[in-house]
Design a protein around this motif. Structure first.
Motif, PDB file in Angstrom:
ATOM      1  N   GLY A  55       0.822  -1.206   0.000  1.00  0.00           N
ATOM      2  CA  GLY A  55       0.000   0.000   0.000  1.00  0.00           C
ATOM      3  C   GLY A  55       0.855   1.256   0.000  1.00  0.00           C
ATOM      4  N   HIS A  56       1.928   1.243   0.794  1.00  0.00           N
ATOM      5  CA  HIS A  56       2.869   2.364   0.793  1.00  0.00           C
ATOM      6  C   HIS A  56       3.543   2.500  -0.573  1.00  0.00           C
ATOM      7  CE1 HIS A  56       3.209   1.487   5.369  1.00  0.00           C
ATOM      8  NE2 HIS A  56       2.334   2.452   5.160  1.00  0.00           N
ATOM      9  N   ALA A  57       4.003   1.355  -1.109  1.00  0.00           N
ATOM     10  CA  ALA A  57       4.707   1.395  -2.392  1.00  0.00           C
ATOM     11  C   ALA A  57       3.797   1.916  -3.504  1.00  0.00           C
ATOM     12  CB  ALA A  57       5.223   0.000  -2.741  1.00  0.00           C
ATOM     13  N   ARG A  58       2.527   1.525  -3.494  1.00  0.00           N
ATOM     14  CA  ARG A  58       1.596   2.000  -4.521  1.00  0.00           C
ATOM     15  C   ARG A  58       1.358   3.506  -4.389  1.00  0.00           C
ATOM     16  NH1 ARG A  58      -1.978  -0.866  -7.411  1.00  0.00           N
ATOM     17  NH2 ARG A  58      -3.632   0.611  -6.877  1.00  0.00           N
ATOM     18  N   GLN A  59       1.290   4.000  -3.155  1.00  0.00           N
ATOM     19  CA  GLN A  59       1.101   5.451  -2.964  1.00  0.00           C
ATOM     20  C   GLN A  59       2.293   6.232  -3.531  1.00  0.00           C
ATOM     21  OE1 GLN A  59       2.510   7.108   0.395  1.00  0.00           O
ATOM     22  NE2 GLN A  59       1.736   9.142  -0.145  1.00  0.00           N
ATOM     23  N   LEU A  60       3.502   5.731  -3.271  1.00  0.00           N
ATOM     24  CA  LEU A  60       4.697   6.408  -3.781  1.00  0.00           C
ATOM     25  C   LEU A  60       4.802   6.276  -5.300  1.00  0.00           C
ATOM     26  CD1 LEU A  60       7.242   5.394  -0.995  1.00  0.00           C
ATOM     27  CD2 LEU A  60       5.929   7.522  -1.218  1.00  0.00           C
ATOM     28  N   MET A  61       4.368   5.162  -5.851  1.00  0.00           N
ATOM     29  CA  MET A  61       4.377   5.002  -7.301  1.00  0.00           C
ATOM     30  C   MET A  61       3.433   6.009  -7.959  1.00  0.00           C
ATOM     31  SD  MET A  61       3.322   1.656  -9.576  1.00  0.00           S
ATOM     32  CE  MET A  61       1.589   1.814  -9.083  1.00  0.00           C
ATOM     33  N   GLN A  62       2.253   6.194  -7.361  1.00  0.00           N
ATOM     34  CA  GLN A  62       1.316   7.180  -7.903  1.00  0.00           C
ATOM     35  C   GLN A  62       1.896   8.595  -7.831  1.00  0.00           C
ATOM     36  OE1 GLN A  62      -2.896   6.643  -6.555  1.00  0.00           O
ATOM     37  NE2 GLN A  62      -2.094   4.803  -5.550  1.00  0.00           N
ATOM     38  N   GLY A 163      -7.836  -2.805   1.695  1.00  0.00           N
ATOM     39  CA  GLY A 163      -7.580  -4.157   2.185  1.00  0.00           C
ATOM     40  C   GLY A 163      -6.208  -4.379   2.759  1.00  0.00           C
ATOM     41  N   VAL A 164      -5.356  -3.359   2.738  1.00  0.00           N
ATOM     42  CA  VAL A 164      -4.033  -3.524   3.333  1.00  0.00           C
ATOM     43  C   VAL A 164      -3.631  -2.229   4.024  1.00  0.00           C
ATOM     44  CG1 VAL A 164      -2.889  -2.867   1.166  1.00  0.00           C
ATOM     45  CG2 VAL A 164      -1.614  -4.128   2.907  1.00  0.00           C
ATOM     46  N   SER A 165      -3.150  -2.381   5.246  1.00  0.00           N
ATOM     47  CA  SER A 165      -2.644  -1.251   6.011  1.00  0.00           C
ATOM     48  C   SER A 165      -1.772  -1.812   7.126  1.00  0.00           C
ATOM     49  CB  SER A 165      -3.789  -0.422   6.609  1.00  0.00           C
ATOM     50  OG  SER A 165      -4.485  -1.163   7.597  1.00  0.00           O
ATOM     51  N   THR A 166      -1.007  -0.929   7.761  1.00  0.00           N
ATOM     52  CA  THR A 166      -0.172  -1.366   8.878  1.00  0.00           C
ATOM     53  C   THR A 166      -1.033  -1.909  10.014  1.00  0.00           C
ATOM     54  OG1 THR A 166       1.510   0.274   8.302  1.00  0.00           O
ATOM     55  CG2 THR A 166       1.571  -0.620  10.535  1.00  0.00           C
ATOM     56  N   SER A 167      -2.176  -1.275  10.266  1.00  0.00           N
ATOM     57  CA  SER A 167      -3.071  -1.750  11.332  1.00  0.00           C
ATOM     58  C   SER A 167      -3.605  -3.143  11.024  1.00  0.00           C
ATOM     59  CB  SER A 167      -4.237  -0.777  11.510  1.00  0.00           C
ATOM     60  OG  SER A 167      -3.760   0.494  11.907  1.00  0.00           O
ATOM     61  N   ASP A 168      -3.896  -3.423   9.752  1.00  0.00           N
ATOM     62  CA  ASP A 168      -4.372  -4.762   9.375  1.00  0.00           C
ATOM     63  C   ASP A 168      -3.295  -5.815   9.637  1.00  0.00           C
ATOM     64  OD1 ASP A 168      -6.790  -3.752   8.562  1.00  0.00           O
ATOM     65  OD2 ASP A 168      -6.176  -3.533   6.463  1.00  0.00           O
ATOM     66  N   ILE A 169      -2.057  -5.502   9.304  1.00  0.00           N
ATOM     67  CA  ILE A 169      -0.962  -6.453   9.509  1.00  0.00           C
ATOM     68  C   ILE A 169      -0.758  -6.729  10.996  1.00  0.00           C
ATOM     69  CG2 ILE A 169       1.516  -6.820   9.203  1.00  0.00           C
ATOM     70  CD1 ILE A 169       1.306  -5.162   6.630  1.00  0.00           C
ATOM     71  N   VAL A 170      -0.793  -5.670  11.813  1.00  0.00           N
ATOM     72  CA  VAL A 170      -0.652  -5.848  13.259  1.00  0.00           C
ATOM     73  C   VAL A 170      -1.804  -6.692  13.800  1.00  0.00           C
ATOM     74  CG1 VAL A 170      -0.626  -4.653  15.478  1.00  0.00           C
ATOM     75  CG2 VAL A 170       0.672  -3.724  13.562  1.00  0.00           C
ATOM     76  N   SER A 171      -3.010  -6.486  13.288  1.00  0.00           N
ATOM     77  CA  SER A 171      -4.159  -7.273  13.738  1.00  0.00           C
ATOM     78  C   SER A 171      -3.980  -8.754  13.426  1.00  0.00           C
ATOM     79  CB  SER A 171      -5.437  -6.753  13.072  1.00  0.00           C
ATOM     80  OG  SER A 171      -5.718  -5.433  13.483  1.00  0.00           O
ATOM     81  N   ARG A 172      -3.420  -9.068  12.264  1.00  0.00           N
ATOM     82  CA  ARG A 172      -3.172 -10.468  11.919  1.00  0.00           C
ATOM     83  C   ARG A 172      -2.195 -11.112  12.905  1.00  0.00           C
ATOM     84  NH1 ARG A 172      -1.602  -9.955   5.573  1.00  0.00           N
ATOM     85  NH2 ARG A 172      -3.184  -8.407   4.995  1.00  0.00           N
ATOM     86  N   ILE A 173      -1.150 -10.375  13.252  1.00  0.00           N
ATOM     87  CA  ILE A 173      -0.145 -10.915  14.180  1.00  0.00           C
ATOM     88  C   ILE A 173      -0.761 -11.153  15.549  1.00  0.00           C
ATOM     89  CG2 ILE A 173       2.046 -10.443  15.325  1.00  0.00           C
ATOM     90  CD1 ILE A 173       2.829  -8.806  12.835  1.00  0.00           C
TER      91      ILE A 173
END
Length: 339
Positions: A55-62, A163-173
């Motif tokens: 998600g970060h990489a896509r924002q920087l690509m845009q 569907g992807v964010s840092t908060s989502d990744i932390v929630s999975r862990i």
């Protein structure tokens, strides 16, 4: 072309690019959009970039592709500011700086980036446009920290990756905490490293061993299942070969002779010769017979009890039938093999 990480804003390469930029010529949105800018368009994007993901990489690509010729500057907030505004991060500020500067869309990194931009910061880094998603981003003093730049026409919108964010990744862990603890223990981390008790460590290691045994057993069963048809086919082939060799060794005539000889032995065993008569019997060795007064010879006493003879006869009959069936089966096999 040699690929390398993006420089920090206070490093010589970044300083040289900034000095070469003639910021006195203002680049408008229409000019940048048409590709008519006399120099690279300096676009600034900022964020926390914790657990740098697609998600970060896509924002920087845009942001890099918003105009035809873009020099992308990315600001990353330090730990003190981030923790006070958003809470604790997984990665520290150095790790977050390094993650972003190794993204291929980034041309320059600004460490210790401010939470809200001001004119001084924009002029120092010669920023033409600010790129961020269009959702209002509030702070203590404002409902949208990017509102002033939107009003000046210096804001370009990027889209968030759903569907992807840092908060989502932390929630999975957090949700699969036990799985990741077992994973790290299996990779050599200690209970102290994972902040768990000694007993928990031993319990989890035992669970890991049980899972390994289950997986190993499942793999063995899968292997047997795959080879089952081959094993049955080989067994049938060997069985057929054994029967053919057996029949070739003895032959049909030889098997018949064996059967006849065995039948004679069985009949002899079932009907043994009569035992010698004792003295005084009607057929004793002296040749004289004792008859009754009416001339009828005395009745011979039975050798077996009639009550026991009937079960014995059933067993003999059953044995003969079994042998007959065996003979028929062997003959049928002989016919099959000869055909």
């Amino acid at each position: 072309t040699i690929c390398k990480e993006a420089p920090f804003s206070d490093e010589p390469e970044a300083i040289r690019n900034r000095e070469l930029c003639d910021y006195s010529h203002k680049v408008t949105y229409e000019m940048a959009r048409s590709g008519g800018a006399p120099r690279p368009v300096r676009v600034y994007a900022d964020g926390i970039y914790d657990l740098f993901h697609q998600g970060h990489a896509r924002q920087l690509m845009q942001a890099k592709n918003v105009f035809p010729n873009v020099y992308l500057i990315v600001g990353v907030c330090n730990d003190a500011l981030t923790h006070s505004k958003k809470g604790r991060t997984v990665m520290n500020e150095i790790e977050r700086y390094e993650s972003v500067r190794h993204c291929r869309y980034v041309d320059e990194i600004v460490r210790d980036a401010p939470w809200e931009l001001d004119d001084e910061f924009v002029a120092k880094h010669k920023i033409d446009f600010i790129a961020h998603d269009d959702i209002p981003y509030g702070s203590d003093d404002s409902n949208d920290v990017y509102a002033p730049w939107k009003a000046k026409g210096m804001f370009v919108a990027t889209e968030r990756t759903e569907g992807v964010s840092t908060s989502d990744i932390v929630s999975r862990i957090v949700r699969d905490y036990d799985i990741y603890v077992r994973r790290n223990l299996a990779r050599g981390y200690s209970a102290k490293d994972l902040n768990i008790s000694y007993l928990s460590e031993k319990k989890i290691k035992l669970q890991n061993k049980m899972h390994e045994l289950k997986d190993k057993g499942r793999r063995v069963m899968d292997t047997i299942g795959e080879r089952k048809d081959d094993m049955i086919a080989k067994w049938e082939e060997k069985s057929r070969e054994f029967i053919e060799n057996f029949l070739l060794l003895f032959g049909k005539e030889r098997l018949t002779n064996i059967w006849n000889e065995s039948k004679d032995k069985i009949l002899n065993a079932l009907s043994p010769p009569s035992s010698p008569y004792p003295p005084g019997s009607p057929t004793s060795s002296d040749g004289e017979f004792d008859f009754s007064e009416d001339g009828v010879p005395p009745r011979k006493n039975p050798r077996y009890d009639p009550a026991l003879l009937h079960p014995l006869h059933q067993r003999i009959t059953t044995t003969v039938l079994k042998i007959t069936v065996m003979k028929m089966s062997v003959c049928q096999l002989a016919v099959i093999c000869n055909s």
